[in-house]
Write a protein that holds these residues in place. Sequence first.
Motif, PDB file in Angstrom:
ATOM      1  N   ALA A  73       0.878  -1.183   0.026  1.00 35.45           N
ATOM      2  CA  ALA A  73       0.151  -0.002   0.004  1.00 35.45           C
ATOM      3  C   ALA A  73       1.024   1.340   0.151  1.00 35.45           C
ATOM      4  N   GLU A  74       0.201   2.349  -0.415  1.00 31.74           N
ATOM      5  CA  GLU A  74       1.029   3.572  -0.459  1.00 31.74           C
ATOM      6  C   GLU A  74       0.884   4.013   1.125  1.00 31.74           C
ATOM      7  N   VAL A  75       2.219   4.533   1.556  1.00 30.02           N
ATOM      8  CA  VAL A  75       2.379   5.141   2.859  1.00 30.02           C
ATOM      9  C   VAL A  75       2.001   6.467   2.872  1.00 30.02           C
ATOM     10  N   GLY A  76       2.616   7.206   1.726  1.00 32.08           N
ATOM     11  CA  GLY A  76       2.264   8.803   1.625  1.00 32.08           C
ATOM     12  C   GLY A  76       2.889   9.271   0.421  1.00 32.08           C
ATOM     13  N   ARG A  77       2.696  10.427   0.080  1.00 35.57           N
ATOM     14  CA  ARG A  77       3.349  11.102  -1.086  1.00 35.57           C
ATOM     15  C   ARG A  77       3.873  12.408  -0.850  1.00 35.57           C
ATOM     16  N   VAL A  78       4.981  12.937  -1.334  1.00 34.04           N
ATOM     17  CA  VAL A  78       5.810  14.054  -1.038  1.00 34.04           C
ATOM     18  C   VAL A  78       6.093  14.685  -2.557  1.00 34.04           C
ATOM     19  N   ARG A  79       6.267  15.948  -2.449  1.00 30.90           N
ATOM     20  CA  ARG A  79       6.733  16.664  -3.848  1.00 30.90           C
ATOM     21  C   ARG A  79       8.147  17.275  -3.220  1.00 30.90           C
TER      22      ARG A  79
END
Length: 141
Positions: A73-79
Motif C-alpha cells: 500500500a501507499e504510505v504517503g506522497r511528497v513533492r
Amino acid sequence: MPTDAGDPVPAVACVGAVVLDGAGRLLLVRRGNEPGRGLWSVPGGRVEPGESPAAAVEREVREETGLAVRAGAEVGRVRVPGPGVVYDVVDLSCALLDPSATPVAGDDADAVTFATAADLDRLTCTPRLLETLRGWGALPS
C-alpha cells in the motif's frame, strides 16, 4: 511552481520503498549520486515510462540493495523540488520476499543498512525524511 518563463516546472514521477525487516528496522541506502549524495534515504528513484509505481519500487530496491520485495500500500506522497523539476514521490510499503537475505549496496547506493530508531538519530538523512516518515507512522519504534 512556475519557471522564469511562466511555464510549470515538470513533475518527475518517483517512488520510495518503506521496508521494515522482522526486527522492525528500516531499510536505508546512502546515496552515491545527486540528489542527496552522501545522505541516507529509503531506496527509490524514477518511475520508467510504462512502469507502474509498484514495479518501479520493486526494481529500485533490487537495484540499490539486491533485495527482492513485494510492493504494498501507499504510505504517503511528497513533492521534492529539484533543479528545474519537482520530484513527485509516492512511498510504498514493501515486504521482504526473503527475510534472511543480506542487503548489498548497488546502482547509485554506496552503502545500505537496516536502521533502528537509535540508528536514525545518528545518521544524516535526506531533508525532511524522518519527519515525513514519522508523520506517516512509518518509522521503527
